[in-house]
Design an enzyme around this catalytic site. Structure first.
Site, mmCIF file in Angstrom:
data_model
loop_
_atom_site.group_PDB
_atom_site.id
_atom_site.type_symbol
_atom_site.label_atom_id
_atom_site.label_comp_id
_atom_site.label_asym_id
_atom_site.label_seq_id
_atom_site.Cartn_x
_atom_site.Cartn_y
_atom_site.Cartn_z
ATOM 1 N N GLY A 156 0.827 -1.201 0.000
ATOM 2 C CA GLY A 156 0.000 0.000 0.000
ATOM 3 C C GLY A 156 0.860 1.249 0.000
ATOM 4 C CE1 TYR A 175 1.193 1.185 5.568
ATOM 5 C CE2 TYR A 175 -0.390 -0.600 5.799
ATOM 6 C CZ TYR A 175 0.075 0.644 6.175
ATOM 7 O OH TYR A 175 -0.570 1.348 7.169
ATOM 8 C CD GLU A 191 2.524 -8.305 -5.061
ATOM 9 O OE1 GLU A 191 2.128 -7.199 -4.670
ATOM 10 O OE2 GLU A 191 3.379 -8.979 -4.453
ATOM 11 C CG ASP A 215 -13.080 -7.862 -21.813
ATOM 12 O OD1 ASP A 215 -12.389 -8.899 -21.804
ATOM 13 O OD2 ASP A 215 -12.593 -6.720 -21.824
ATOM 14 C CE LYS A 219 -9.002 -8.184 -22.452
ATOM 15 N NZ LYS A 219 -10.289 -7.832 -23.112
#
Length: 516
Positions: free
Chosen positions: A55, A83, A174, A230, A372
């Site tokens: 964060g 964080y 990540e 989408d 996506k």
């Protein structure tokens, strides 16, 4: 019930990447903002483990985000990231301070001790590449913790409390720039938290179908169909969920790719047997956009006009209770704080921030928490052909945001024809599936040229092509110069109005994929 992980969001721009990595390992995960998480909400969600995200705040400031104090007494494994590490340390009695030596970008971590987080991934004594993004750093550990990794500017780059099953790192596992980050996360979810890894896209499909049926009941749904991946996946998913309660509306804004309107109408009417209303609203959209050059104003005009048209068409078919959209997470995280969390706004998207304050229909957005590539996987699960689900993304506002400055029918025609040549050459070269997204941008700049011994004063065209896995970060595609020369030659010779072509080599960040 499927094993699940709870991710507490402290506002990082890449929090959703944590969820994506966790899901890739077969574990269902959800993101909840820190200010909505309580002991009761944790118990209701019943996770096997909890991840604290990064964060933008500093734990050394007053009234900055914190995890619920009860969390650390619930006998749940906890993994703090950036964080998340700092607030864990501070809340458990350690110390965090600001540092003159900040770390942003690639860094090397010395693996100083072993732990379950590193099992089969990192060995003691090795140096491992990670991605750092922090100003503060841990300066003293709470009781029960030990150091398992250090970096030049983060002496507590990785820490562990094996008894409590608390682990934390200063870097971001990540992101793809931490090469073994996904495996570290999998070690937490599988080895530390004991998740079985049995969640699949097939399970997500059934879950979303059930959610749609519960939300919609016997109501009627109108789906905004753009022809892109989408909205098409949304349409097929909804049709499977609620059948003839669904009507799709395709709005031709006049800013689609060349021949796209005809292709969309033919595909859904002839192949999917889904009720489809085709509304040609090109004059309406272009009229409202006349003289408008600010990109945010363009998006909001397009968003509100879309909703106006949908409501008109809904009334024509006897009314609708819900509007379905193909909103994805990158749209949301760049527009508003996800789930009310504290993420910083980057720009608005036509199907999020561009919605008018007052609507007559509720929203159905079954893809709202997907990237996506996950949507493509869901499309295959629904039986859509690979050739279709593999199409490059196309923005809802269409060519309007690939025409910086004012929009005119002449500029749209020039851009449509140039973009078609560019994509044709990419396909001919066998490069289409290697590229995440490729498109042309007609710049509001004219330059002097010479063609056939005559002076020209025509537009500049920028070509853009990027590689990505999730749309959150991207690198430019390294075309061979021979390819770029061939494309340039064709465009200048075949598309009247362009006399200069350039190639955009900006990555994301610092740029965005689209120009506006």
């Amino acid at each position: 019930m499927t094993d699940r992980i709870l991710i507490i969001d402290f506002g990082s721009q890449v929090t959703q990447l944590i969820a994506r990595r966790v899901r890739e390992s077969g574990v269902y995960s959800e993101i909840h903002p820190f200010n909505k998480v309580t002991k009761k909400s944790i118990l209701d969600y019943d996770p096997k483990g909890i991840i604290l995200s990064g964060g933008p705040a500093s734990v050394t400031d007053i009234d900055t985000p914190r995890a619920p104090d009860e969390l650390f007494d619930m006998d749940l494994p906890v993994f703090g990231i950036c964080y998340g590490q700092q607030t864990m340390v501070e809340q458990l009695g350690g110390k965090v301070a600001g540092s003159e030596e900040k770390e942003f970008g690639r860094a090397m971590v010395d693996v100083t001790d072993d732990c379950e987080l590193f099992h089969g991934v990192w060995d003691v004594g090795n140096k491992e590449q990670v991605w750092m993004s922090h100003g503060d750093r841990v300066e003293a550990l709470p009781d029960g913790f030990r150091i398992v990794g250090t970096s030049e500017n983060a002496p507590y780059a990785a820490i562990a409390n094996d008894e409590k099953k608390f682990y934390a790192v200063q870097f971001h596992p990540e992101v793809v720039h931490t090469p073994h980050g996904a495996q570290l996360l999998e070690n937490f979810t599988h080895r530390v938290a004991g998740c079985g890894g049995d969640w699949t896209m097939a399970a997500f499909k059934e879950q979303e179908i059930a959610k749609v049926r519960e939300q919609v009941g016997k109501g009627r749904v109108i789906c905004g169909l753009s022809g892109g991946v989408d909205s098409s996946v949304v349409a097929v998913l909804l049709h499977e969920a609620i059948g003839d309660q669904l009507t799709c509306v395709f709005v031709d804004t006049g800013m689609m790719r060349m021949n796209e309107a005809d292709e969309v109408v033919s595909l859904f009417r002839d192949h999917y047997n889904i009720p489809l209303v085709h509304r040609n609203a090109a004059d309406l959209f272009l009229g409202k956009l006349e003289g408008v050059s600010d990109p945010e104003k363009k998006r909001k005009i397009i968003g509100s006009t879309f909703i106006d048209v949908f409501e008109e068409e809904a009334n024509k078919i006897g009314g609708a209770d819900f509007l379905a959209q193909g909103t994805l997470y990158p749209d949301v995280i760049e527009s508003v704080s996800f789930h009310g969390g504290p993420s910083v706004i980057i720009k608005s998207h036509h199907n999020v921030g561009g919605l008018p304050e007052r609507m007559n229909m509720d929203l159905v957005e079954p893809l709202r928490e997907l990237f996506k590539d996950e949507v493509r996987e869901l499309g295959r699960e629904l039986g859509l052909p690979d050739a279709f689900v593999g199409r490059h993304p196309f923005p809802g506002p269409g060519l309007a945001i690939r025409l910086p400055g004012g929009i005119t029918p002449e500029k749209i025609d020039i851009l449509q024809r140039a973009d078609a040549v560019y994509l044709e050459e990419i396909r001919n070269a066998g490069l289409y599936d290697e590229i995440w997204q490729a498109f042309a941008v007609l710049l509001p700049v004219q330059t002097v040229g010479v063609m056939g011994d005559a002076r020209t004063y025509d537009y500049v065209l920028a070509l853009r092509a990027v590689t990505s896995t999730d749309g959150m970060t991207a690198d430019f595609y390294p075309f061979e110069m021979e390819f770029l020369g061939r494309v340039t030659n064709r465009i200048i010779n075949e598309v009247r109005g362009i006399n200069r072509v350039v190639y955009d080599t900006t990555s994301k960040p610092p740029g965005t994929i689209e120009w506006e």
